[in-house]
Motif scaffolding. Sequence first.
Motif, mmCIF file in Angstrom:
data_model
loop_
_atom_site.group_PDB
_atom_site.id
_atom_site.type_symbol
_atom_site.label_atom_id
_atom_site.label_comp_id
_atom_site.label_asym_id
_atom_site.label_seq_id
_atom_site.Cartn_x
_atom_site.Cartn_y
_atom_site.Cartn_z
ATOM 1 N N VAL A 133 0.840 -1.204 0.000
ATOM 2 C CA VAL A 133 0.000 0.000 0.000
ATOM 3 C C VAL A 133 0.868 1.245 0.000
ATOM 4 O O VAL A 133 0.646 2.182 -0.771
ATOM 5 N N ILE A 134 1.882 1.259 0.846
ATOM 6 C CA ILE A 134 2.771 2.424 0.919
ATOM 7 C C ILE A 134 3.514 2.618 -0.402
ATOM 8 O O ILE A 134 3.597 3.729 -0.930
ATOM 9 N N THR B 144 4.584 5.358 -5.642
ATOM 10 C CA THR B 144 5.070 5.179 -7.010
ATOM 11 C C THR B 144 3.990 5.377 -8.065
ATOM 12 O O THR B 144 4.306 5.756 -9.191
ATOM 13 N N ARG B 145 2.730 5.104 -7.733
ATOM 14 C CA ARG B 145 1.632 5.229 -8.698
ATOM 15 C C ARG B 145 0.483 6.041 -8.120
ATOM 16 O O ARG B 145 -0.617 5.513 -7.904
#
Length: 54
Positions: free
Chosen positions: A7-8, A13-14
């Motif tokens: 999740v992090i 990144t996205r």
Amino acid sequence: MLVALGVIILRCTRPDLKRSFRVPFLPVLPILAIALCFFLMLNLTGGTWLRFFA
């Protein structure tokens, strides 16, 4: 642990992806989840780890 870490990573990144759910208190809640899972893993017996890897 891997889900919370994912999740992090995905949020960083996205950030443009459409989210199907919201995570409150990001990144505090996933970090807390990782720490608690790690604590639980440390308290497992050796036999449990042997069965896991077998």
